[in-house]
Write an enzyme that holds these catalytic residues in place. Structure first.
Site, short mmCIF file in Angstrom:
data_model
loop_
_atom_site.label_atom_id
_atom_site.label_comp_id
_atom_site.label_asym_id
_atom_site.label_seq_id
_atom_site.Cartn_x
_atom_site.Cartn_y
_atom_site.Cartn_z
N HIS A 1 0.87 -1.18 0.00
CA HIS A 1 0.00 0.00 0.00
C HIS A 1 0.91 1.23 0.00
O HIS A 1 2.02 1.19 0.55
CB HIS A 1 -0.82 -0.06 1.30
N ASP B 1 3.21 -3.98 8.37
CA ASP B 1 1.97 -3.24 8.15
C ASP B 1 0.84 -4.25 8.33
O ASP B 1 0.60 -5.08 7.45
CB ASP B 1 2.00 -2.64 6.73
N GLN C 1 -4.35 -5.02 7.45
CA GLN C 1 -5.34 -6.00 6.99
C GLN C 1 -5.28 -7.31 7.77
O GLN C 1 -6.08 -8.21 7.50
CB GLN C 1 -5.13 -6.31 5.49
N LYS D 1 -10.49 -0.23 10.78
CA LYS D 1 -10.66 -1.47 10.01
C LYS D 1 -11.00 -2.65 10.93
O LYS D 1 -11.18 -3.77 10.46
CB LYS D 1 -9.38 -1.78 9.23
N CYS E 1 -4.78 2.11 -3.67
CA CYS E 1 -3.55 2.69 -3.09
C CYS E 1 -2.34 1.77 -3.32
O CYS E 1 -1.45 1.70 -2.45
CB CYS E 1 -3.70 3.01 -1.60
#
Ligand code: PMP
Length: 416
Positions: free
Chosen positions: A128, A204, A207, A230, A372
């Site tokens: 991303h 990261d 998700q 999220k 993104c």
């Protein structure tokens, strides 16, 4: 067993007030965009209202009861997040606005202090923009080189040359799960090899933390970034996990009130962790509501959330494959067990935006565009994709609604 699962599923759907709403065309809302932002259960919305109605005051400095209550709620939310990702120490959780800010914190603080010419940063072709642009800027500022682990057509990272790529690397920064094609990075292999090469690893987890059990100690990552919005929490709050020794050695990122111990006209000493990295009045209400989101997810159980998403993803992949003869292209790893509940696709040569607009007329919310990840889209040769993403409140009925809406799009564009 199946019945118990169904009952649990129904109760979960009922926890999310927005899912009972109809669209302006009178359609049931079929929300398939949780990779962008999740919906919020009543308990989280209520935590925000409760805070503002009962406990609202600035934290840390107040001596009166109300301020002490606000401070306790804020710090106990931090402890909940620490337990949720199994941090060894609550002070290893730093509140940020979101994943993006958490990554920038590491880039500006750790990165500027530790990198120079001759050093390298290793990331992947899947990232991303949030986990790419900060490293481009850091490389430009410090003279460090930026390298990429290649990814194949399914978004699987190619590790054959990992040891060569790791030569001279001080930081490996990678996504746990690709937000565009849903592939899952083999963190066990990459973290061990990165550490053996002397590099620090930032994950990261935007998700992954919302969708599967994540244990920072078991993964042995050095930094991990995630966003509250999220994972059933509000917007405007996220966090950075960092190993204490690294955070202790890092200079502050933002400076001002709250992050200080003592200030004179000439100089300043900094606060202890985690407050050294939390300048100014924090996003108190949203941090507390993120604590409520963590309680909510923990009560349901992250193992259940992951198993549920594998079930829904397997069902969706099977339904979508039946559509392949009509020109549907589905991207990402073929098996639901190897991926997250994020499915990118294209239908014939319909532009993804047009496709998403038609799905919207049926109440089906999917994202369309580059997600993104512009360099990845270019590498794959996809101008854009439509993306359906699932969460704990999605059902097989939602997948059926997606397929029904795709039928409609195929008719509109005369693909049948
Ligand atoms: N990384 C990944 C993998 C993401 O999916 C996202 C959000 N789409 C981000 C980073 C950025 O998250 P935020 O906008 O909440 O900072």
């Amino acid at each position: 067993m199946i019945e118990a699962t169904d009952r649990k599923q129904e109760a979960i759907v009922a926890d999310f007030p927005i899912l009972a709403k109809l669209t302006s065309r009178g359609k049931r809302l079929v929300y398939l965009d949780s990779a962008a932002s999740s919906q919020k259960p009543r308990a989280v919305i209520q935590a925000l209202v409760d805070y503002y109605e009962n406990d609202n005051a600035n934290i840390h400095r107040g001596v009166y009861e109300l301020a002490a209550r606000a401070t306790d709620a804020f710090e106990s939310a931090r402890a909940k997040v620490a337990r949720f990702v199994n941090a060894a120490d609550t002070a290893e959780i730093i509140w940020t606005r979101n994943t993006t800010e958490a990554i920038n914190l590491v880039s500006f603080s750790w990165g500027l202090a530790n990198l120079g010419p001759g050093d390298a940063i290793l990331t992947t072709q899947l990232e991303h923009h949030s986990n790419l642009v900060p490293w481009q800027l850091l490389a430009a500022k410090t003279g460090a080189e930026l390298r990429f682990i290649p990814a194949d057509r399914d978004g699987v990272l190619a590790l054959e040359h990992l040891d060569d790529l790791l030569a001279g690397v001080k930081l490996v920064a990678l996504a746990h799960i690709s937000n565009t094609i849903g592939s899952i990075a083999p963190l066990d292999v990459i973290v061990a090899r990165a550490h053996a090469a002397g590099a620090v690893v930032l994950v990261d987890a935007a998700q992954s933390v919302p969708h599967m059990p994540v244990d920072v100690q078991a993964l042995d990552v050095d930094f991990l970034a995630a966003s509250g919005h999220k994972m059933c929490g509000p917007t405007g709050i996220g966090f950075l996990y960092g190993k204490r020794a690294l955070l202790e050695a890092m200079p502050p990122f933002l400076t001002g009130g709250d992050m200080i111990k003592r200030v004179s006209y000439e100089t300043t000493t900094y606060n202890e962790l985690p407050w050294k990295f939390e300048a100014g009045t924090s996003n108190i209400a949203d941090a507390i509501a993120l604590g409520a989101a963590v309680d909510y997810l923990s009560d349901i159980g992250m193992d259940w959330v992951r198993a549920h998403e594998i079930r829904i993803t397997a069902y969706a992949l099977a339904q979508l494959r039946a559509f392949e003869s009509r020109g549907l292209a589905v991207y990402g790893p073929p098996r639901a067990e190897d991926r997250a509940g994020v499915i990118s696709f294209n239908l014939g040569d319909i532009h993804a935006h047009d496709l998403a607009s038609i799905l919207d007329t049926e109440g089906v919310c999917v994202r369309a565009g580059h997600h993104c990840t512009m360099p990845l889209m270019e590498k794959m040769g996809w101008p854009a994709t439509a993306r359906a993403s699932f969460y704990l409140y999605n059902t097989e009925e939602d997948v059926d609604a997606l397929i029904h809406a795709l039928e409609k799009a195929a008719q509109v564009f005369r693909l049948t």
